[in-house]
Design a protein around this motif. Structure first.
Motif, PDB file in Angstrom:
ATOM      1  N   LYS A 146       0.821  -1.216   0.000  1.00  0.00           N
ATOM      2  CA  LYS A 146       0.000   0.000   0.000  1.00  0.00           C
ATOM      3  C   LYS A 146       0.852   1.262   0.000  1.00  0.00           C
ATOM      4  CE  LYS A 146      -3.704   2.539   2.269  1.00  0.00           C
ATOM      5  NZ  LYS A 146      -4.774   2.562   3.273  1.00  0.00           N
ATOM      6  N   GLU A 147       1.821   1.347   0.898  1.00  0.00           N
ATOM      7  CA  GLU A 147       2.535   2.603   1.100  1.00  0.00           C
ATOM      8  C   GLU A 147       3.644   2.845   0.083  1.00  0.00           C
ATOM      9  OE1 GLU A 147       3.900   2.608   5.107  1.00  0.00           O
ATOM     10  OE2 GLU A 147       1.880   2.570   5.977  1.00  0.00           O
ATOM     11  N   VAL A 148       4.356   1.792  -0.290  1.00  0.00           N
ATOM     12  CA  VAL A 148       5.461   1.930  -1.239  1.00  0.00           C
ATOM     13  C   VAL A 148       4.997   1.591  -2.655  1.00  0.00           C
ATOM     14  CG1 VAL A 148       7.801   1.164  -1.805  1.00  0.00           C
ATOM     15  CG2 VAL A 148       7.106   1.376   0.585  1.00  0.00           C
ATOM     16  N   GLY A 149       4.020   0.687  -2.746  1.00  0.00           N
ATOM     17  CA  GLY A 149       3.515   0.265  -4.042  1.00  0.00           C
ATOM     18  C   GLY A 149       4.124  -1.011  -4.548  1.00  0.00           C
ATOM     19  N   VAL A 150       5.145  -1.520  -3.858  1.00  0.00           N
ATOM     20  CA  VAL A 150       5.785  -2.752  -4.308  1.00  0.00           C
ATOM     21  C   VAL A 150       6.437  -3.452  -3.118  1.00  0.00           C
ATOM     22  CG1 VAL A 150       7.924  -1.506  -4.886  1.00  0.00           C
ATOM     23  CG2 VAL A 150       7.480  -3.754  -5.913  1.00  0.00           C
ATOM     24  N   ALA A 151       6.336  -4.779  -3.123  1.00  0.00           N
ATOM     25  CA  ALA A 151       7.066  -5.611  -2.167  1.00  0.00           C
ATOM     26  C   ALA A 151       7.393  -6.912  -2.887  1.00  0.00           C
ATOM     27  CB  ALA A 151       6.243  -5.874  -0.911  1.00  0.00           C
ATOM     28  N   ILE A 152       8.682  -7.221  -2.995  1.00  0.00           N
ATOM     29  CA  ILE A 152       9.123  -8.454  -3.646  1.00  0.00           C
ATOM     30  C   ILE A 152       9.570  -9.413  -2.552  1.00  0.00           C
ATOM     31  CG2 ILE A 152      10.637  -9.472  -5.368  1.00  0.00           C
ATOM     32  CD1 ILE A 152      11.012  -6.705  -6.577  1.00  0.00           C
ATOM     33  N   ILE A 153       8.814 -10.498  -2.389  1.00  0.00           N
ATOM     34  CA  ILE A 153       9.069 -11.441  -1.304  1.00  0.00           C
ATOM     35  C   ILE A 153       8.953 -12.874  -1.821  1.00  0.00           C
ATOM     36  CG2 ILE A 153       8.143  -9.787   0.363  1.00  0.00           C
ATOM     37  CD1 ILE A 153       5.711 -11.740   0.636  1.00  0.00           C
ATOM     38  N   GLY A 154       9.215 -13.851  -0.941  1.00  0.00           N
ATOM     39  CA  GLY A 154       9.068 -15.258  -1.284  1.00  0.00           C
ATOM     40  C   GLY A 154       7.667 -15.755  -0.975  1.00  0.00           C
ATOM     41  N   GLN A 155       7.353 -16.921  -1.524  1.00  0.00           N
ATOM     42  CA  GLN A 155       6.033 -17.507  -1.321  1.00  0.00           C
ATOM     43  C   GLN A 155       5.824 -17.864   0.142  1.00  0.00           C
ATOM     44  OE1 GLN A 155       5.277 -21.021  -3.617  1.00  0.00           O
ATOM     45  NE2 GLN A 155       3.200 -21.311  -2.845  1.00  0.00           N
ATOM     46  N   THR A 156       4.677 -17.491   0.668  1.00  0.00           N
ATOM     47  CA  THR A 156       4.344 -17.858   2.041  1.00  0.00           C
ATOM     48  C   THR A 156       3.708 -19.241   2.058  1.00  0.00           C
ATOM     49  OG1 THR A 156       2.079 -16.997   2.017  1.00  0.00           O
ATOM     50  CG2 THR A 156       3.853 -15.424   2.458  1.00  0.00           C
ATOM     51  N   GLY A 157       3.687 -19.851   3.225  1.00  0.00           N
ATOM     52  CA  GLY A 157       3.123 -21.189   3.335  1.00  0.00           C
ATOM     53  C   GLY A 157       1.634 -21.242   3.113  1.00  0.00           C
ATOM     54  N   ASP A 158       0.976 -20.082   3.131  1.00  0.00           N
ATOM     55  CA  ASP A 158      -0.478 -20.053   3.019  1.00  0.00           C
ATOM     56  C   ASP A 158      -0.973 -19.891   1.581  1.00  0.00           C
ATOM     57  OD1 ASP A 158      -0.622 -20.232   5.776  1.00  0.00           O
ATOM     58  OD2 ASP A 158      -0.547 -18.066   6.032  1.00  0.00           O
ATOM     59  N   LEU A 159      -0.071 -19.520   0.660  1.00  0.00           N
ATOM     60  CA  LEU A 159      -0.471 -19.299  -0.724  1.00  0.00           C
ATOM     61  C   LEU A 159      -0.251 -20.561  -1.556  1.00  0.00           C
ATOM     62  CD1 LEU A 159       0.893 -15.730  -1.565  1.00  0.00           C
ATOM     63  CD2 LEU A 159      -1.473 -16.399  -1.128  1.00  0.00           C
ATOM     64  N   ALA A 160      -1.325 -21.045  -2.179  1.00  0.00           N
ATOM     65  CA  ALA A 160      -1.272 -22.196  -3.094  1.00  0.00           C
ATOM     66  C   ALA A 160      -0.458 -23.368  -2.540  1.00  0.00           C
ATOM     67  CB  ALA A 160      -0.718 -21.764  -4.443  1.00  0.00           C
ATOM     68  N   PRO A 161      -0.783 -23.862  -1.338  1.00  0.00           N
ATOM     69  CA  PRO A 161       0.002 -24.965  -0.764  1.00  0.00           C
ATOM     70  C   PRO A 161      -0.054 -26.246  -1.599  1.00  0.00           C
ATOM     71  CG  PRO A 161      -2.019 -24.626   0.488  1.00  0.00           C
ATOM     72  CD  PRO A 161      -1.896 -23.461  -0.459  1.00  0.00           C
ATOM     73  N   ALA A 162      -1.133 -26.449  -2.348  1.00  0.00           N
ATOM     74  CA  ALA A 162      -1.208 -27.648  -3.185  1.00  0.00           C
ATOM     75  C   ALA A 162      -0.107 -27.651  -4.227  1.00  0.00           C
ATOM     76  CB  ALA A 162      -2.582 -27.744  -3.851  1.00  0.00           C
ATOM     77  N   ALA A 184      -0.589 -24.355 -14.522  1.00  0.00           N
ATOM     78  CA  ALA A 184      -1.313 -24.301 -13.253  1.00  0.00           C
ATOM     79  C   ALA A 184      -0.387 -23.932 -12.097  1.00  0.00           C
ATOM     80  CB  ALA A 184      -1.990 -25.646 -12.985  1.00  0.00           C
ATOM     81  N   SER A 185       0.856 -24.393 -12.147  1.00  0.00           N
ATOM     82  CA  SER A 185       1.816 -24.082 -11.093  1.00  0.00           C
ATOM     83  C   SER A 185       2.160 -22.602 -11.091  1.00  0.00           C
ATOM     84  CB  SER A 185       3.086 -24.916 -11.286  1.00  0.00           C
ATOM     85  OG  SER A 185       4.054 -24.592 -10.308  1.00  0.00           O
ATOM     86  N   ILE A 186       2.451 -22.052 -12.265  1.00  0.00           N
ATOM     87  CA  ILE A 186       2.791 -20.635 -12.368  1.00  0.00           C
ATOM     88  C   ILE A 186       1.617 -19.765 -11.943  1.00  0.00           C
ATOM     89  CG2 ILE A 186       3.277 -18.773 -14.011  1.00  0.00           C
ATOM     90  CD1 ILE A 186       4.959 -20.818 -15.604  1.00  0.00           C
ATOM     91  N   LEU A 187       0.463 -20.049 -12.532  1.00  0.00           N
ATOM     92  CA  LEU A 187      -0.683 -19.168 -12.342  1.00  0.00           C
ATOM     93  C   LEU A 187      -1.372 -19.354 -10.992  1.00  0.00           C
ATOM     94  CD1 LEU A 187      -2.308 -19.222 -15.890  1.00  0.00           C
ATOM     95  CD2 LEU A 187      -0.866 -17.456 -14.870  1.00  0.00           C
ATOM     96  N   GLY A 188      -1.341 -20.560 -10.439  1.00  0.00           N
ATOM     97  CA  GLY A 188      -2.004 -20.782  -9.159  1.00  0.00           C
ATOM     98  C   GLY A 188      -1.487 -19.838  -8.091  1.00  0.00           C
ATOM     99  N   LYS A 189      -0.155 -19.664  -8.045  1.00  0.00           N
ATOM    100  CA  LYS A 189       0.451 -18.763  -7.049  1.00  0.00           C
ATOM    101  C   LYS A 189       0.170 -17.306  -7.378  1.00  0.00           C
ATOM    102  CE  LYS A 189       4.599 -20.569  -7.641  1.00  0.00           C
ATOM    103  NZ  LYS A 189       4.412 -21.804  -8.413  1.00  0.00           N
ATOM    104  N   LYS A 190       0.293 -16.956  -8.651  1.00  0.00           N
ATOM    105  CA  LYS A 190       0.108 -15.554  -9.034  1.00  0.00           C
ATOM    106  C   LYS A 190      -1.343 -15.107  -8.831  1.00  0.00           C
ATOM    107  CE  LYS A 190       4.190 -14.205 -10.148  1.00  0.00           C
ATOM    108  NZ  LYS A 190       4.839 -13.089  -9.425  1.00  0.00           N
ATOM    109  N   LEU A 191      -2.291 -15.950  -9.235  1.00  0.00           N
ATOM    110  CA  LEU A 191      -3.690 -15.547  -9.147  1.00  0.00           C
ATOM    111  C   LEU A 191      -4.192 -15.519  -7.711  1.00  0.00           C
ATOM    112  CD1 LEU A 191      -5.300 -17.217 -12.287  1.00  0.00           C
ATOM    113  CD2 LEU A 191      -3.885 -15.170 -12.067  1.00  0.00           C
ATOM    114  N   ALA A 192      -3.474 -16.200  -6.805  1.00  0.00           N
ATOM    115  CA  ALA A 192      -3.837 -16.125  -5.391  1.00  0.00           C
ATOM    116  C   ALA A 192      -3.567 -14.742  -4.809  1.00  0.00           C
ATOM    117  CB  ALA A 192      -3.069 -17.182  -4.589  1.00  0.00           C
ATOM    118  N   CYS A 193      -2.872 -13.893  -5.575  1.00  0.00           N
ATOM    119  CA  CYS A 193      -2.610 -12.521  -5.127  1.00  0.00           C
ATOM    120  C   CYS A 193      -3.710 -11.558  -5.554  1.00  0.00           C
ATOM    121  CB  CYS A 193      -1.259 -12.054  -5.667  1.00  0.00           C
ATOM    122  SG  CYS A 193       0.154 -12.899  -4.929  1.00  0.00           S
TER     123      CYS A 193
END
Length: 442
Positions: A146-162, A184-193
């Motif tokens: 929100k404040e900076v407009g960007v955050a580049i981080i690693g995948q959390t355990g809660d996003l697309a665990p399958a 499905a692997s690429i998009l599953g994580k991205k679309l969860a955002c």
């Protein structure tokens, strides 16, 4: 339907309905489906493929297997967009693109990965910056978006665990190359955002992930179509990886090159051209520009005013890194103790480059992993890499090697000479942008 019946159905080449796919993916996430069953399912998909409707359902099921981010409560003033790349050598686009787009009014929650094989990883590059935390808590991540407009981080355990479990089993069952599973692997994580738009950078050439031009084109088209059908408008660019994208390869060295672009020190490069093309498409998808010319003008202004560089520095500081990286680069980024020039055996023009081999040279120097738990030496890598068409003589080396010792530098020098084919006459490099696949309905 029992997991074994779902496997049998796909094994026999039949299409799976939505309920069957969702049930199986849910079983992957909860653990009710065993590793052997996951491996059998992956092999059945590898051998028999999936139709368009199955691919969309599989992607959405992986997306929904964990948390799906919701930005509503933050009342963001701009759209949420992101980019993903299939990876390559000297591909530091994300480091430039994320803050650049943020400076234009969008919000970029970029979930990135580590190096894989000969390709460098965005997280590994950022960890060359002292203190940078690639796994912040959820509140910090959301605040920076929100404040900076960007955050580049690693995948959390809660996003697309399958996906995490499915990918791990694909990796040991020779089913990684299945196109529906890749998508499905690429998009599953991205679309969860919960994105308003996505731009995909699919690489083509000697340093690309996909083995052939036909496969790269098919992947780009499929990603654009599946993501759009799943609810996220997506454009895929097919970009060149017949030589490294940047003139540097290696973690800290690529951060330096990213800063050179963001601060205006580098004004004409393959990296800048590809990043700008991707950024134009992102602004179009975000609705922040109505024409590509308008998008280009907005981007050029954000770079020239220093706004993009300022966003990068704020992101770094917000994730635990230094507050003055832009003005004290040498103080914070580690440097290798050994720097050697690599000269060609005879003068001539560079006619072709094995980009994959150069990527492996960085790995062998210690800048990548041979085993998953290997530590990375962020100092090492290559700079001032020659590009296709360059004339090389005694005054112009093929590259400079940054190494931890003389022995590893000598080994890398041999690989670099072998990777670059020389000739008496110059050749033109491949185009940087091979094709653009706009989002379409399936």
């Amino acid at each position: 339907m029992l997991p074994q019946e779902i496997i049998r159905h796909k094994r026999d080449g039949k299409a799976l309905d939505n309920d069957a796919i969702r049930a199986f993916v849910n079983g992957i996430a909860t653990g009710s489906v065993g590793d052997g069953q996951i491996g059998a399912f992956a092999m059945a998909v590898f051998l028999n493929g999936m139709n368009d409707a199955e691919s969309v359902t599989l992607t959405k099921a992986i997306r929904d297997s964990g948390d799906v981010l919701d930005w509503t409560a933050l009342d963001l003033p701009g759209p949420v967009v992101d980019k993903h790349s299939t990876g390559g050598v000297g591909d530091l686009v994300s480091l430039v693109l994320g803050p650049w787009i943020a400076a234009c009014g969008a919000h970029v929650p970029m979930i990135s990965g580590r190096g894989l094989g000969h390709t460098g990883g965005t997280l590994d590059k950022l960890e060359a910056i002292p203190g940078y935390d690639v796994r912040p808590d959820r509140d910090t991540f959301r605040r920076l978006v929100k404040e900076v407009g960007v955050a580049i981080i690693g995948q959390t355990g809660d996003l697309a665990p399958a996906d995490r479990r499915l990918y791990g089993i694909r990796d040991v069952t020779a089913t990684v190359e299945s196109m529906p599973l890749i998508v499905a692997s690429i998009l599953g994580k991205k679309l969860a955002c919960s994105l308003d738009g996505l731009v995909m950078d699919v690489k083509l050439g000697s340093g690309a992930f996909m083995p052939s031009e036909a496969d790269s084109r098919r992947l780009a088209r499929m990603i654009a179509d599946v993501a759009t059908q799943a609810g996220t408008p997506t454009t895929a660019l097919l970009t060149d990886m017949n030589q490294p994208l940047a003139t540097a390869a290696g973690n800290a060295l690529e951060v330096r090159e990213a800063l050179a672009v963001l601060t205006g020190k580098t004004t004409d490069s393959r990296l800048l051209t590809v990043t700008r093309a991707l950024a134009v498409e992102m602004l179009m998808l975000a609705g922040l520009s109505h024409t590509r010319d308008q998008a280009g003008e907005t981007l050029d202004r954000a770079l020239a005013t220093g706004a993009a560089a300022e966003r990068f520095e704020r992101m770094v500081a917000g994730l635990g890194g230094p507050h003055d990286l832009l003005t004290n680069v040498d103080r914070y980024l580690p440097a290798a103790p050994v720097i050697h020039a690599v000269h060609a055996d005879h003068p001539g023009h560079v006619r072709s480059i094995d980009a994959r081999s150069l990527g492996m040279a960085v790995v062998e120097l210690g800048g990548g992993r041979r085993q998953p738990d290997d530590a990375i030496d962020h100092r090492v890598g290559l700079t001032e890499l020659a590009t296709i068409g360059d004339y090389i003589d005694g005054a112009r080396p093929l590259a400079f090697i940054h190494a931890r010792d003389d022995a590893s530098a000598d080994q890398a020098a041999m690989r670099i000479r072998d990777a670059m084919t020389m000739g008496e006459t110059p050749v033109a490099p491949s185009p940087l942008i091979h094709d653009v696949f706009l989002s379409e309905a399936l």
